[in-house]
Design a protein around this motif. Structure first.
Motif, PDB file in Angstrom:
ATOM      1  N   UNK A   1     -25.917 -15.114  -9.971  1.00 35.57           N
ATOM      2  CA  UNK A   1     -27.133 -15.431 -10.725  1.00 35.57           C
ATOM      3  C   UNK A   1     -28.333 -14.569 -10.343  1.00 35.57           C
ATOM      4  N   UNK A   2     -28.362 -14.042  -9.129  1.00 31.71           N
ATOM      5  CA  UNK A   2     -29.555 -13.337  -8.659  1.00 31.71           C
ATOM      6  C   UNK A   2     -29.256 -11.901  -8.234  1.00 31.71           C
ATOM      7  N   UNK A   3     -28.357 -11.732  -7.279  1.00 30.80           N
ATOM      8  CA  UNK A   3     -28.216 -10.421  -6.636  1.00 30.80           C
ATOM      9  C   UNK A   3     -27.679  -9.360  -7.587  1.00 30.80           C
ATOM     10  N   UNK A   4     -26.515  -9.598  -8.183  1.00 26.30           N
ATOM     11  CA  UNK A   4     -25.926  -8.568  -9.049  1.00 26.30           C
ATOM     12  C   UNK A   4     -26.780  -8.265 -10.280  1.00 26.30           C
ATOM     13  N   UNK A   5     -27.317  -9.273 -10.995  1.00 21.53           N
ATOM     14  CA  UNK A   5     -28.168  -8.926 -12.147  1.00 21.53           C
ATOM     15  C   UNK A   5     -29.370  -8.070 -11.766  1.00 21.53           C
ATOM     16  N   UNK A   6     -29.980  -8.361 -10.618  1.00 20.86           N
ATOM     17  CA  UNK A   6     -31.141  -7.567 -10.187  1.00 20.86           C
ATOM     18  C   UNK A   6     -30.738  -6.143  -9.846  1.00 20.86           C
TER      19      UNK A   6
END
Length: 202
Positions: free
Chosen positions: A78-83
């Protein structure tokens, strides 16, 4: 679009990493990087609920490990890969090195079991840079003694933190290209100068 960088901060409780997080954030932002600041356990609504359980509910060490990786799976998705995929730099207060330190080193959970979870949950994802804030256990315990109401990790004894520190040092020795060990017993100004030098070179 160029992939962003993934930077993690690690260290025993009381090492001061959270103190330096805002300064590092400003270093990255001043260099023109979109910066996402997050933490483990936590980082997502579900992760934050798991964090409350992990910090305050007694449980079996392997249950603790599984919940840490459950929160991490959500965090990555939800956070690391999309960013990272949109080119942002992710700055995380703890990641999987903390599981090797706390659950393997501190709790005695099998290193092989943690490696299996690491491979399953994150695949090839590893931080580009890990800042390990290191202090003698006597210093970390002294700092914790004057802190807010401690959670169940912070209430552990000095022997627990000595095992964690040793596990962090073992981990750093295994991945020397990724780790930068920072003597966190130095003055605030000295540590900031070390951090500036590190970020100039990446």
């Amino acid at each position: 679009m160029q992939r962003g960088k993934f930077i993690t901060l690690e260290g025993v409780d009381g090492a001061g990493k959270s103190t330096h997080l805002p300064f590092i954030t400003e270093l990255l932002k001043s260099s023109g990087h979109e910066t996402v600041v997050t933490r483990e356990p936590g980082g997502t609504p579900l992760g934050e609920r798991l964090r409350e359980l992990l910090l305050h509910e007694a449980m079996h060490p392997e249950t603790e490990t599984l919940l840490m990786f459950a929160a991490r799976r959500e965090h990555i998705d939800k956070v690391i890969l999309p960013a990272l995929e949109r080119g942002a730099w992710v700055l995380s207060d703890r990641f999987t090195d903390a599981s090797f330190a706390y659950q393997y080193g501190g709790r005695g959970v099998s290193k092989d079991k943690i490696k299996t979870m690491e491979n399953w949950v994150q695949g090839n994802l590893q931080p580009d840079l890990t800042l390990l804030f290191d202090v003698p256990v006597s210093v970390s315990c002294q700092r914790l003694a004057g802190a807010r109401d401690p959670d169940r990790f912070e209430r552990e004894n000095a022997a627990f933190f000595k095992r964690i520190r040793a596990a962090y040092q073992e981990r750093a020795s295994s991945f020397p290209a990724r780790f930068r060990i920072i003597d966190s017993s130095q003055s605030l100004e000295s540590i900031r100068k070390v951090l500036e030098d590190i970020f100039i070179s990446i």
